[in-house]
Design a protein around this motif. Structure first.
Motif, PDB file in Angstrom:
ATOM      1  N   VAL A 182       0.837  -1.207   0.000  1.00  0.00           N
ATOM      2  CA  VAL A 182       0.000   0.000   0.000  1.00  0.00           C
ATOM      3  C   VAL A 182       0.868   1.251   0.000  1.00  0.00           C
ATOM      4  O   VAL A 182       0.617   2.211  -0.738  1.00  0.00           O
ATOM      5  N   MET A 183       1.912   1.249   0.833  1.00  0.00           N
ATOM      6  CA  MET A 183       2.775   2.432   0.915  1.00  0.00           C
ATOM      7  C   MET A 183       3.470   2.719  -0.418  1.00  0.00           C
ATOM      8  O   MET A 183       3.638   3.871  -0.793  1.00  0.00           O
ATOM      9  N   GLY A 189       2.131   7.981  -5.996  1.00  0.00           N
ATOM     10  CA  GLY A 189       1.111   8.946  -6.388  1.00  0.00           C
ATOM     11  C   GLY A 189      -0.317   8.457  -6.360  1.00  0.00           C
ATOM     12  O   GLY A 189      -1.237   9.185  -6.768  1.00  0.00           O
ATOM     13  N   ALA A 190      -0.571   7.253  -5.876  1.00  0.00           N
ATOM     14  CA  ALA A 190      -1.939   6.730  -5.837  1.00  0.00           C
ATOM     15  C   ALA A 190      -2.801   7.525  -4.861  1.00  0.00           C
ATOM     16  O   ALA A 190      -2.345   7.908  -3.786  1.00  0.00           O
ATOM     17  N   SER A 196      -8.304   1.979  -3.026  1.00  0.00           N
ATOM     18  CA  SER A 196      -9.531   1.189  -2.910  1.00  0.00           C
ATOM     19  C   SER A 196      -9.575   0.096  -3.967  1.00  0.00           C
ATOM     20  O   SER A 196      -9.910  -1.064  -3.679  1.00  0.00           O
ATOM     21  N   ALA A 197      -9.219   0.437  -5.194  1.00  0.00           N
ATOM     22  CA  ALA A 197      -9.222  -0.539  -6.286  1.00  0.00           C
ATOM     23  C   ALA A 197      -8.164  -1.617  -6.051  1.00  0.00           C
ATOM     24  O   ALA A 197      -8.398  -2.808  -6.322  1.00  0.00           O
ATOM     25  N   TYR A 198      -7.009  -1.221  -5.554  1.00  0.00           N
ATOM     26  CA  TYR A 198      -5.926  -2.170  -5.264  1.00  0.00           C
ATOM     27  C   TYR A 198      -6.359  -3.182  -4.205  1.00  0.00           C
ATOM     28  O   TYR A 198      -6.195  -4.390  -4.373  1.00  0.00           O
ATOM     29  N   LEU A 199      -6.944  -2.698  -3.124  1.00  0.00           N
ATOM     30  CA  LEU A 199      -7.386  -3.593  -2.057  1.00  0.00           C
ATOM     31  C   LEU A 199      -8.575  -4.444  -2.492  1.00  0.00           C
ATOM     32  O   LEU A 199      -8.702  -5.602  -2.084  1.00  0.00           O
ATOM     33  N   ALA A 200      -9.451  -3.877  -3.325  1.00  0.00           N
ATOM     34  CA  ALA A 200     -10.579  -4.661  -3.836  1.00  0.00           C
ATOM     35  C   ALA A 200     -10.091  -5.833  -4.677  1.00  0.00           C
ATOM     36  O   ALA A 200     -10.655  -6.934  -4.629  1.00  0.00           O
ATOM     37  N   ALA A 201      -9.024  -5.612  -5.445  1.00  0.00           N
ATOM     38  CA  ALA A 201      -8.457  -6.696  -6.243  1.00  0.00           C
ATOM     39  C   ALA A 201      -7.893  -7.785  -5.343  1.00  0.00           C
ATOM     40  O   ALA A 201      -8.022  -8.985  -5.640  1.00  0.00           O
ATOM     41  N   MET A 202      -7.275  -7.372  -4.250  1.00  0.00           N
ATOM     42  CA  MET A 202      -6.776  -8.345  -3.270  1.00  0.00           C
ATOM     43  C   MET A 202      -7.931  -9.165  -2.705  1.00  0.00           C
ATOM     44  O   MET A 202      -7.858 -10.401  -2.607  1.00  0.00           O
ATOM     45  N   ARG A 203      -8.999  -8.472  -2.334  1.00  0.00           N
ATOM     46  CA  ARG A 203     -10.134  -9.159  -1.721  1.00  0.00           C
ATOM     47  C   ARG A 203     -10.789 -10.138  -2.701  1.00  0.00           C
ATOM     48  O   ARG A 203     -11.181 -11.249  -2.336  1.00  0.00           O
TER      49      ARG A 203
END
Length: 209
Positions: A182-183, A189-190, A196-203
């Motif tokens: 995440v960092m 620059g995210a 949110s999209a990155y974590l949703a893909a993980m989920r």
């Protein structure tokens, strides 16, 4: 244990005025006034023990609870010296999360499993934090060892930064911890929608796994 990404993120945050007091003040303003997060999800703070000692364990844990934080991870606090903080956290209903690594011997793992609250943080490898191309070979075995000793959820961390790694990790673990992944996104620059999209893909990867 912090690798290059977390170190860089810490430097940037400090340069922009971040502090424990400021973070807790902002979280308190969003809490429901009764010690619960106003964000609709449980909050877990991760910090080092020198920051806890600035106020003392009782005052620090009370401030966490007021800010709506319900869990605390202190990676550099030895198990043998955790009693005072554990008591202070329990007194205000904050779960002190304990860590286990591939090098943790069986007797110590038993004690960690007995004393942990909330969940057990499984450090998937012997090394520093940071994004990696593959999940550590030691991750699965560690998760299995811990789960054999506790009914608490076991969350794997260190090196998990892709959906495929998340899927692999939760074959044996109950969940994952993502820090450097995440960092790195933020440092590059995210914004909130990107994260949110990155974590949703993980989920999604975990749910489909």
């Amino acid at each position: 244990m912090d690798g290059a990404t977390i170190q860089e993120a810490s430097d940037v945050a400090l340069a922009r005025g971040a502090s424990v007091r400021r973070t807790l003040t902002e979280l308190t303003a969003m809490s429901d006034g009764a010690g619960a997060s106003g964000l609709g999800i449980p909050l877990v703070a991760s910090t080092y023990y020198n920051l806890v000692l600035q106020d003392g364990p009782k005052q620090f844990c009370a401030a966490l609870r007021e800010a709506g934080v319900s869990g605390l991870i202190v990676p550099d606090l030895p198990l043998e010296e955790a009693g005072e903080l554990q008591a202070a956290a329990a007194a205000v209903d904050v779960d002190l999360v304990l860590l286990a690594s591939p090098a943790t011997p069986p007797a110590r793992l038993e004690e960690i499993a007995r004393r942990a609250r909330g969940f057990v943080y499984a450090v998937s490898l012997m090394g520093t934090t940071g994004e990696r191309t593959t999940l550590a070979d030691t991750a699965a075995g560690l998760a299995v060892r811990i789960k054999a000793r506790t009914d608490l959820p076991v969350l794997l961390g260190f090196g998990i930064s892709t959906p495929e790694q998340a899927r692999q990790a939760t074959t044996d673990a109950d969940g994952i911890i993502i820090g450097a992944g995440v960092m790195r996104q933020v440092l590059d620059g995210a914004g909130p929608n990107d994260i949110s999209a990155y974590l949703a893909a993980m989920r999604r990867a975990i749910d489909m796994g």
